[in-house]
Write an enzyme that holds these catalytic residues in place. Structure first.
Site, PDB file in Angstrom:
ATOM      1  N   ARG A 177       0.826  -1.208   0.000  1.00 39.19           N
ATOM      2  CA  ARG A 177       0.000   0.000   0.000  1.00 39.19           C
ATOM      3  C   ARG A 177       0.863   1.263   0.000  1.00 39.19           C
ATOM      4  O   ARG A 177       0.542   2.243  -0.684  1.00 39.19           O
ATOM      5  CB  ARG A 177      -0.925  -0.031   1.225  1.00 39.19           C
ATOM      6  CG  ARG A 177      -2.002   1.040   1.223  1.00 39.19           C
ATOM      7  CD  ARG A 177      -3.065   0.736   2.250  1.00 39.19           C
ATOM      8  NE  ARG A 177      -4.015   1.832   2.350  1.00 39.19           N
ATOM      9  CZ  ARG A 177      -4.224   2.549   3.435  1.00 39.19           C
ATOM     10  NH1 ARG A 177      -3.557   2.267   4.554  1.00 39.19           N
ATOM     11  NH2 ARG A 177      -5.102   3.533   3.448  1.00 39.19           N
ATOM     12  N   GLY A 212       4.434  10.367  -8.602  1.00 40.36           N
ATOM     13  CA  GLY A 212       5.293   9.376  -9.205  1.00 40.36           C
ATOM     14  C   GLY A 212       6.086   8.684  -8.110  1.00 40.36           C
ATOM     15  O   GLY A 212       5.984   9.037  -6.931  1.00 40.36           O
ATOM     16  N   HIS A 267      -5.685  -5.983  -3.316  1.00 41.93           N
ATOM     17  CA  HIS A 267      -6.602  -6.034  -2.177  1.00 41.93           C
ATOM     18  C   HIS A 267      -6.753  -7.452  -1.631  1.00 41.93           C
ATOM     19  O   HIS A 267      -7.520  -7.673  -0.697  1.00 41.93           O
ATOM     20  CB  HIS A 267      -7.979  -5.484  -2.577  1.00 41.93           C
ATOM     21  CG  HIS A 267      -7.991  -3.999  -2.767  1.00 41.93           C
ATOM     22  ND1 HIS A 267      -9.031  -3.329  -3.384  1.00 41.93           N
ATOM     23  CD2 HIS A 267      -7.082  -3.049  -2.420  1.00 41.93           C
ATOM     24  CE1 HIS A 267      -8.756  -2.033  -3.411  1.00 41.93           C
ATOM     25  NE2 HIS A 267      -7.581  -1.846  -2.835  1.00 41.93           N
TER      26      HIS A 267
END
Length: 317
Positions: free
Chosen positions: A59, A69, A188
């Site tokens: 994450r 970026g 996820h």
């Protein structure tokens, strides 16, 4: 003749500049040959103590690359009047910074001023996936660290409430395709979400119903028990799929059964192209793994325009 020569030299200079800034898996082969092994050890040690570390590292990398970026701006600490990205609303729950810091500390002892924090983050994200049972890939390296980090910029991240068109627009701005959207959403398969990120699906969904009708009734009922309307339990929430510490294709299987957590997950079934990919990845895990590796290389190569190698990942030099 002179003008032609100048033009030719200009082209050569541009090519040299582009080549020198190109990312390559062998970037540290001469300057810090044990860089990747050092980062991998740091990630491996963290997983032994903290099963949530892989999801957190993956994450962190997403949230870094989607702002400015891949320049490690998400790692910078707030200072003075400047509130940094990590303190922006979508990033408050980010953690596992210590893994990057530990790797950086070792690398600074081994190869001072050589390995960027942005590269450490990219390699750590790959290791987080691989050490959780997912695919591995050669990480192109050579990123530089940025010097700017603003909390408000974190609001540019795709939200868990986004529709398919909003998601497509968000990914397209970063040079990522609709296919990349479906593939990277598979991240996820690792992790946990707080109630606030999916409250919209299980309470007051619309004027007609409390619960999102696309959600499995039994699954929605279980989430409502965990996250009541006026939830007072700190850090209450749910795992993103039924195997939150294993990188697999269970996320896609659950999505097809109405057991996804976010609106943005459910949105992947709203378009024929994305729905077909979800079905394919739910059936063929290897297809997902291969596609994920390719999309991660693509995402982690988004140019952050960094200019330095930070000596401490939390502060500019």
């Amino acid at each position: 003749m002179a003008a032609t020569l100048v033009h030719l030299l200009s082209i050569i200079f541009c090519l040299i500049f582009q080549f020198s800034n190109a990312l390559t898996p062998d970037y540290y082969l001469q300057t810090c040959p044990k860089a990747e092994a050092t980062i991998t050890r740091a990630v491996r040690r963290s997983i032994i103590k903290d099963k949530t570390a892989p999801a957190a590292l993956l994450r962190l990398h997403f949230h870094d690359c989607f702002i400015r970026g891949c320049d490690a701006s998400v790692l910078l600490d707030s200072k003075g009047n400047n509130k940094a990205e990590k303190d922006g609303p979508p990033n408050i729950s980010l953690h596992a910074y210590y893994v990057i810091d530990n790797a950086k500390k070792e690398l600074e002892t081994m190869c001072p001023g050589v390995v960027s924090c942005a590269d450490i983050l990219a390699v750590a994200a790959r290791d987080a996936v691989a050490l959780s049972g997912g695919p591995t890939w050669d990480v192109p390296k050579g990123r530089k660290d940025g010097r700017v980090s603003k909390a408000n910029d974190s609001l540019q991240l795709p939200f868990p409430t986004f529709s398919i068109s909003q998601l497509q627009q968000s990914f397209s701005k970063r040079g990522l395709s609709l296919d990349d959207l479906v593939v990277l959403s598979g991240g996820h398969t690792l992790g946990f979400s707080h109630c606030s990120s999916f409250q919209n699906r299980i309470h007051s969904f619309n004027n007609a119903t409390d619960v999102d009708p696309s959600m499995s009734p039994s699954f929605a009922a279980s989430l409502r028990r965990i996250c009541p309307m006026h939830n007072k339990v700190k850090n209450a929430g749910a795992n993103l799929d039924f195997t939150p510490n294993s990188f697999d294709n269970v996320y896609y299987k659950l999505l097809l059964k109405g057991k996804s957590i976010f609106s943005s997950d459910q949105a992947l079934l709203a378009a024929s192209r994305t729905k077909a990919l979800v079905a394919k990845f739910a059936t063929y895990e290897k297809e997902f793994f291969d596609a994920f590796a390719k999309s991660m290389i693509k995402m982690s190569s988004i140019d952050g325009g960094g200019t330095e190698i930070r000596l401490n990942c939390g502060f500019v030099n």
